[in-house]
Structure formats: C-alpha cells, structure tokens
Write a protein that holds these residues in place. Sequence first.
Motif, short mmCIF file in Angstrom:
data_model
loop_
_atom_site.label_atom_id
_atom_site.label_comp_id
_atom_site.label_asym_id
_atom_site.label_seq_id
_atom_site.Cartn_x
_atom_site.Cartn_y
_atom_site.Cartn_z
N MET A 123 0.82 -1.21 0.00
CA MET A 123 0.00 0.00 0.00
C MET A 123 0.86 1.26 0.00
O MET A 123 0.50 2.27 -0.61
N ALA A 124 2.00 1.21 0.68
CA ALA A 124 2.90 2.36 0.66
C ALA A 124 3.38 2.64 -0.76
O ALA A 124 3.45 3.80 -1.20
N ALA A 125 3.69 1.57 -1.51
CA ALA A 125 4.10 1.75 -2.91
C ALA A 125 2.94 2.28 -3.75
O ALA A 125 3.14 3.09 -4.66
N MET A 126 1.72 1.85 -3.42
CA MET A 126 0.55 2.34 -4.14
C MET A 126 0.36 3.85 -3.93
O MET A 126 -0.08 4.56 -4.85
N VAL A 195 3.59 9.05 4.93
CA VAL A 195 4.03 7.73 4.47
C VAL A 195 5.38 7.37 5.04
O VAL A 195 5.59 6.26 5.56
N PHE A 196 6.33 8.27 4.98
CA PHE A 196 7.68 7.93 5.43
C PHE A 196 7.80 7.92 6.94
O PHE A 196 8.67 7.23 7.49
N SER A 197 6.92 8.61 7.64
CA SER A 197 6.85 8.47 9.10
C SER A 197 6.37 7.07 9.45
O SER A 197 6.93 6.40 10.33
N ALA A 198 5.32 6.60 8.74
CA ALA A 198 4.82 5.24 8.97
C ALA A 198 5.87 4.21 8.58
O ALA A 198 6.04 3.19 9.26
#
Length: 223
Positions: A123-126, A195-198
Amino acid sequence: MIWQPAAAKKISTLLAGMLAIDEIKLGGSLKTPAELDKYSDVDIEIFLPGDKPVCIKTVLAAVAEEFSPVFGYEIIAHARKDVIRLCLEDGKRFDLLFRYPVDKQPQPEANETDMMVNQFWFMAAMVLAKLGRRDNLIAAHLALEICQIIIVMQMLQRDRQKGTNIHRFGDDEAVPVLDIPPLVGDNRERILAIVFSAAACMDAAAVELGYGQKSEILRGMLI
C-alpha cells in the motif's frame, strides 16, 4: 517507458510453466495499450481447471526469481478466486487474478503478521503511484490506512504481551506513528511525510519481527 506488455508475456509464460492452466487473459489497461503509462500494473486473469488452490508462496517466490525481489503484496481470497496484488522492489506492480470453476479447497490460515507487513509495503508503494498520477485523495486515504496497520500491529503486540484481547483500560501507550513531522508544503509533500513516518515505524518493528527494513527501497521508488 512502457514495460507492461513484455512483463505480461514473461509472467504468463512463467505461470503456464508451473501451473495447470486452462486460459490466461490480459486485463486492465493491457487490453487498451494506448492507456498504459509507467504507473500501470500488469493485470492478468488466470483460469484454473479444478478446486486445488494456487500456492501463493510458490507464485511469489517464482515471480521474485524471474523479475526482482517482492517488495510487498496483498492477498484477497474468495471461494472461487484468489487475487495477488504485488509490488517488486523496482516499483513494478502485478495484479494476478486466479479463477476456479468451483469452490476451492480450504487453505491453511495465513500468518497474520506476515500479511500485515506485506500489505503495508504494498500500500505504501501504491501511495507513490497515486501521487504520480496526481490523485491526492486516494493517496491520502492509503497513507492513513498504512498508519492504521502500524497501530493494529501494536494492538496485537499488546494482546500477546498481556495474554488477552480484552482491555478495559490502556497503559497510556505511546503511538509512534503519530510522531509525524510538521506537515508543511503542498499536498504531495504532506502525504509523503505521513508515508515515510509510517515507514520508519515499520522499519523499527521489522527489527523485532524479523523482517527486512524497506523504507529506503520505498524512497527509491519516488518518481
């Protein structure tokens, strides 16, 4: 660069060589090549002859060997179909739909943590793909969903530590995924900050859970 037609042919040959298959059909934008762009995935429908379910781990391993390592995936299982949506470390994505003519045989229970970790990275890539197509709404929705995955993993960890999933009171737990830097800049920059925090939280969890750290690979997918 349009990579999907060659990849579709390659993966079709791969699957036909390892599975009993009645038919393989192209789906999505592969049916209308003029609509393909660098963010499109390879969408393939695979028709199987019986009720024996495909071994998803075997498929993932074969795809990784033929193309590049699998970055993340999610699995959607139904009685007569299985969907494997996966992203490779080079950012290429595949959507594989396996269809059965009858209800398939029962499958072993999947490892819950394994599924969540891989769904997180898929999902992060999405999110990055949606940002590439300037769809800030879906990108933001997915960014918040991966934050929820981190929180659910924390909740499951608490259940294991306390030996119960019933908690009338909490322990004023820290929620690291909420430690997001100040959201500044445009919508894209704000979504990427989330996103990058997650991703940093997932990398931290990976040390304990025995999974690889992938946030730097994710950054390399930025287009």
